[in-house]
Design an enzyme around this catalytic site. Sequence first.
Site, short mmCIF file in Angstrom:
data_model
loop_
_atom_site.label_atom_id
_atom_site.label_comp_id
_atom_site.label_asym_id
_atom_site.label_seq_id
_atom_site.Cartn_x
_atom_site.Cartn_y
_atom_site.Cartn_z
N GLY A 1 -16.30 -8.24 -9.23
CA GLY A 1 -15.52 -9.55 -8.77
C GLY A 1 -15.58 -9.83 -7.22
O GLY A 1 -16.44 -9.68 -6.74
N LEU B 1 -13.92 -8.06 -4.66
CA LEU B 1 -13.96 -6.70 -4.06
C LEU B 1 -15.37 -5.90 -4.32
O LEU B 1 -15.99 -5.53 -3.43
CB LEU B 1 -12.90 -5.69 -4.36
N LYS C 1 1.46 1.63 1.24
CA LYS C 1 0.70 0.43 0.67
C LYS C 1 1.57 -0.45 -0.18
O LYS C 1 1.75 -1.55 -0.31
CB LYS C 1 -0.70 0.71 0.77
N ASN D 1 3.13 -4.12 -1.17
CA ASN D 1 2.92 -4.88 -2.46
C ASN D 1 4.29 -5.17 -3.24
O ASN D 1 4.45 -6.13 -3.79
CB ASN D 1 1.84 -4.09 -3.38
N ASN E 1 2.81 -15.82 2.37
CA ASN E 1 3.31 -14.26 2.80
C ASN E 1 4.20 -14.70 3.84
O ASN E 1 5.31 -13.99 3.82
CB ASN E 1 2.22 -13.28 3.04
N SER F 1 -2.12 -11.77 -3.90
CA SER F 1 -3.00 -11.57 -5.08
C SER F 1 -2.17 -11.82 -6.30
O SER F 1 -2.50 -12.45 -7.41
CB SER F 1 -3.55 -10.36 -5.16
P1 NAP Z 1 -11.58 -9.44 -9.48
O1 NAP Z 1 -12.08 -10.58 -8.67
O2 NAP Z 1 -10.76 -9.76 -10.73
O3 NAP Z 1 -12.79 -8.52 -9.91
C1 NAP Z 1 -12.49 -7.77 -10.98
C2 NAP Z 1 -13.89 -7.83 -11.99
O4 NAP Z 1 -13.75 -6.94 -12.74
C3 NAP Z 1 -13.83 -9.28 -12.56
O5 NAP Z 1 -15.23 -9.97 -12.23
C4 NAP Z 1 -13.67 -9.02 -14.09
O6 NAP Z 1 -14.50 -9.92 -14.95
C5 NAP Z 1 -14.37 -7.71 -14.27
N1 NAP Z 1 -14.04 -6.76 -15.34
C6 NAP Z 1 -12.93 -6.81 -15.85
N2 NAP Z 1 -12.85 -5.92 -16.81
C7 NAP Z 1 -14.09 -5.35 -16.69
C8 NAP Z 1 -14.58 -4.28 -17.45
N3 NAP Z 1 -14.01 -3.49 -18.49
N4 NAP Z 1 -15.92 -3.93 -17.20
C9 NAP Z 1 -16.61 -4.61 -16.08
N5 NAP Z 1 -16.13 -5.35 -15.44
C10 NAP Z 1 -14.83 -6.03 -15.90
O7 NAP Z 1 -10.47 -8.56 -8.76
P2 NAP Z 1 -10.56 -8.45 -7.16
O8 NAP Z 1 -9.89 -9.21 -6.40
O9 NAP Z 1 -11.94 -7.77 -6.85
O10 NAP Z 1 -9.56 -7.08 -6.95
C11 NAP Z 1 -9.81 -5.61 -7.68
C12 NAP Z 1 -8.88 -4.77 -7.47
O11 NAP Z 1 -8.88 -4.74 -5.71
C13 NAP Z 1 -7.32 -5.21 -7.84
O12 NAP Z 1 -6.56 -4.02 -7.90
C14 NAP Z 1 -6.77 -5.96 -6.55
O13 NAP Z 1 -5.45 -6.12 -6.06
C15 NAP Z 1 -7.46 -5.08 -5.13
N6 NAP Z 1 -7.54 -5.77 -4.14
C16 NAP Z 1 -8.44 -6.85 -3.97
C17 NAP Z 1 -8.44 -7.67 -2.64
C18 NAP Z 1 -9.15 -8.86 -2.53
O14 NAP Z 1 -9.30 -9.37 -1.53
N7 NAP Z 1 -9.79 -9.42 -3.51
C19 NAP Z 1 -7.80 -6.90 -1.49
C20 NAP Z 1 -7.18 -5.74 -1.67
C21 NAP Z 1 -6.98 -5.17 -2.88
P3 NAP Z 1 -13.68 -11.21 -15.62
O15 NAP Z 1 -13.01 -12.09 -14.42
O16 NAP Z 1 -14.69 -11.59 -16.40
O17 NAP Z 1 -12.57 -10.64 -16.24
O1 PAF Z 2 -2.01 -8.33 -3.11
C1 PAF Z 2 -2.29 -8.83 -1.88
O2 PAF Z 2 -2.24 -9.76 -1.64
C2 PAF Z 2 -2.34 -7.84 -0.74
O3 PAF Z 2 -2.41 -6.45 -0.74
C3 PAF Z 2 -1.09 -8.13 0.39
C4 PAF Z 2 -1.04 -6.97 1.40
C5 PAF Z 2 0.26 -8.07 -0.33
C6 PAF Z 2 -1.38 -9.48 1.59
O4 PAF Z 2 -1.58 -10.43 0.57
#
Ligand code: NAP
Ligand code: PAF
Length: 303
Positions: free
Chosen positions: A9, A11, A176, A180, A194, A244
């Site tokens: 996805g 990240l 962190k 959250n 935020n 998020s």
């Molecule tokens: P995301 O965009 O939803 O990515 C997760 C991906 O994994 C989706 O494409 C999902 O597909 C796929 N998936 C779900 N179940 C799976 C499985 N069993 N096998 C393989 N792939 C699978 O989430 P994200 O934003 O990248 O975030 C990932 C984590 O990082 C979260 O905990 C988030 O809070 C944290 N995080 C994200 C950011 C950010 O900026 N994005 C920043 C800091 C922390 P489907 O959509 O088809 O289910």
């Molecule tokens: O989950 C989020 O959105 C981010 O971890 C944070 C730090 C709360 C900023 O939006």
Amino acid sequence: MKITVLGCGALGQLWLVALSRQGHSVQGWLQVPQSVCAVDVISPQGQESRLQLPANNTAHLAASDLLLVTLKARQVSAAVRALLPQLQADCAILLLHNGLGTREELPVLVQPLIMGTTTHAAHREEDKIHHVYAGTTRIGPGNSQAQQASAIAQVLNQALPEVTWHNNITASSWVKLTANCVINPLTAIYDCCNGELESHVAEIEAICREVAMVMDREGYHTHYESLLFYVSQVIRSTTDNISSMLQDVRAQRHSEIDYINGYVLRRARAHRLSVPENQRLFDLVKRKEESYGQNDSALSDRW
Ligand code: NAP
Ligand code: PAF
């Protein structure tokens, strides 16, 4: 290095682009039976990287030195469990997600387990991932086998800086987690960015006090004032962000509340501590999630 990224996805795609640019042999691991993973990332400077990378190759998985897990917290344990039998004993598993509690859901691992948090910000718009903020990533050992794994931080740092190694990553993850616990449910409840939380001082203070108390019982000594200072800084530096959790609630997806305030509730219960403000916010977000699908415009759980 040979690397499999589990969860392609927002990240996951940042890491796939960054690692393949460094010449690592990378593949994505998808839920759907596809042999190619399409990656399309727009950098904070507006540069687009479109790649077709291999996916779901079991030979690549079995030879991987690193399984980089970029799933939502609630997706982690089932997905990692399913791949464990295919991983070699020295394949490091790095969990990069918001919240805490996934380590407890996994069985005892022979592989080195690395835990991490990141402040990058990226989101999907149609089929593209917009990397809007180049943040930092902190990783460290989640089991004894990972105590000598700090070289992975250097490899990752060359691909998507800044990545730093922390021997006491759990303490740092709790800090962190506090941000959250404050920002995610409050923005979801008030449906605001935020920065607008600056007017909710009493709730922010109450949450920080409760988390400081639970952290202390967990053995991570901290001061309420320093947590409050940290959280206020994050609110200011991400003032225009849609958190998020608010993104999840708006899209009627399951949020990560069980691993954020929900984790604090579980640890508080274990220490017989009362955390009423975390409980209140947890209940309000759960109520929002339960209301999904109760009207005709309910959206799907997927993007
Ligand atoms: P995301 O965009 O939803 O990515 C997760 C991906 O994994 C989706 O494409 C999902 O597909 C796929 N998936 C779900 N179940 C799976 C499985 N069993 N096998 C393989 N792939 C699978 O989430 P994200 O934003 O990248 O975030 C990932 C984590 O990082 C979260 O905990 C988030 O809070 C944290 N995080 C994200 C950011 C950010 O900026 N994005 C920043 C800091 C922390 P489907 O959509 O088809 O289910
Ligand atoms: O989950 C989020 O959105 C981010 O971890 C944070 C730090 C709360 C900023 O939006």
